[in-house]
Design an enzyme around this catalytic site. Structure first.
Site, PDB file in Angstrom:
ATOM      1  N   CYS A  16       0.213  -0.382  -3.734  1.00 24.99           N
ATOM      2  CA  CYS A  16       0.891  -1.306  -2.819  1.00 24.99           C
ATOM      3  C   CYS A  16      -0.181  -2.137  -2.109  1.00 24.99           C
ATOM      4  CB  CYS A  16       1.812  -0.562  -1.851  1.00 24.99           C
ATOM      5  SG  CYS A  16       0.987   0.422  -0.577  1.00 24.99           S
ATOM      6  N   ASN A  19      -1.896   0.674   1.067  1.00 27.33           N
ATOM      7  CA  ASN A  19      -1.991   2.087   0.698  1.00 27.33           C
ATOM      8  C   ASN A  19      -1.719   3.006   1.887  1.00 27.33           C
ATOM      9  OD1 ASN A  19      -4.445   4.363  -0.673  1.00 27.33           O
ATOM     10  ND2 ASN A  19      -2.317   4.166  -1.262  1.00 27.33           N
ATOM     11  N   CYS A  21       1.945   2.940   3.110  1.00 32.96           N
ATOM     12  CA  CYS A  21       3.414   3.068   3.154  1.00 32.96           C
ATOM     13  C   CYS A  21       3.978   3.412   1.777  1.00 32.96           C
ATOM     14  CB  CYS A  21       4.069   1.785   3.671  1.00 32.96           C
ATOM     15  SG  CYS A  21       3.659   1.366   5.377  1.00 32.96           S
ATOM     16  N   ARG A  22       4.158   2.398   0.943  1.00 36.56           N
ATOM     17  CA  ARG A  22       4.869   2.575  -0.317  1.00 36.56           C
ATOM     18  C   ARG A  22       4.116   3.424  -1.341  1.00 36.56           C
ATOM     19  NH1 ARG A  22       5.829  -3.632  -1.398  1.00 36.56           N
ATOM     20  NH2 ARG A  22       3.764  -3.627  -0.440  1.00 36.56           N
ATOM     21  N   SER A  23       2.850   3.110  -1.591  1.00 39.62           N
ATOM     22  CA  SER A  23       2.146   3.849  -2.649  1.00 39.62           C
ATOM     23  C   SER A  23       1.887   5.313  -2.289  1.00 39.62           C
ATOM     24  CB  SER A  23       0.862   3.129  -3.086  1.00 39.62           C
ATOM     25  OG  SER A  23      -0.014   2.914  -2.022  1.00 39.62           O
ATOM     26  N   ASP A 131       8.447  -3.958   1.429  1.00 38.94           N
ATOM     27  CA  ASP A 131       7.433  -3.385   2.305  1.00 38.94           C
ATOM     28  C   ASP A 131       8.081  -3.058   3.649  1.00 38.94           C
ATOM     29  OD1 ASP A 131       5.219  -2.670   3.793  1.00 38.94           O
ATOM     30  OD2 ASP A 131       4.004  -4.365   3.133  1.00 38.94           O
TER      31      ASP A 131
END
Length: 160
Positions: A16, A19, A21-23, A131
């Site tokens: 993401c 690095n 939140c999402r990943s 995001d």
């Protein structure tokens, strides 16, 4: 926990922007699901960001909270994509088109990149994981559910 020295394992990296939140959520969810299914030893799992703002940091507190609420551990710290990802990973999973484009600019061949939600059974191959960073807690809940479905699809893709 995946065996980092296993050479025949499928090497996946979730990517993401920062690095945090999402990943890291995708990484933690995938490890959790693969462990539950008894196939974690078939994978080496990693995550990174395309930006350098959060190198060395733990995931966002809201990502940690939604993960904890769902029994998932987030093991990583923020790191930035680098040229070694070309040879050290079989597949890089981009959270959105901007991240995919940044991965390509970092020198990773396009045949090693897929959009994360291309493994979600109900979404289009080019769908993007939003995001949640600038939103509230509900955005993290939504992203957690979306990533869980995509990680389940990714495990199915690899024969689980």
């Amino acid at each position: 926990m995946p065996d980092p020295d296993r050479h025949d394992a499928t090497r996946l990296c979730f990517v993401c922007l920062g690095n945090i939140c999402r990943s890291p959520l995708a990484e933690g969810i995938f490890i959790h699901l693969a462990t539950q299914r008894g196939v974690i030893d078939r994978f080496r799992i990693d995550s990174c960001g395309t930006g350098d703002w959060h190198i060395g940091e733990r995931p966002d507190p809201r990502a940690l909270a939604v993960a904890t609420k769902n029994g998932v551990e987030l093991p990583s710290r923020g790191r930035q994509i680098d040229a070694s990802l070309d040879s050290s990973h079989d597949l890089l999973l981009a959270m959105d088109r901007s991240n995919r484009d940044n991965i390509i600019r970092a020198g990773v061949p396009e045949d090693r990149i897929r959009m994360m939600l291309s493994f979600h059974p109900d979404l289009a191959d080019d769908a993007e994981v939003p995001d949640p960073y600038f939103g509230g807690d509900e955005g993290f809940d939504d992203v957690f559910e979306m990533l869980t479905r995509a990680c389940e699809g990714l495990l199915t893709h690899y024969g689980d």
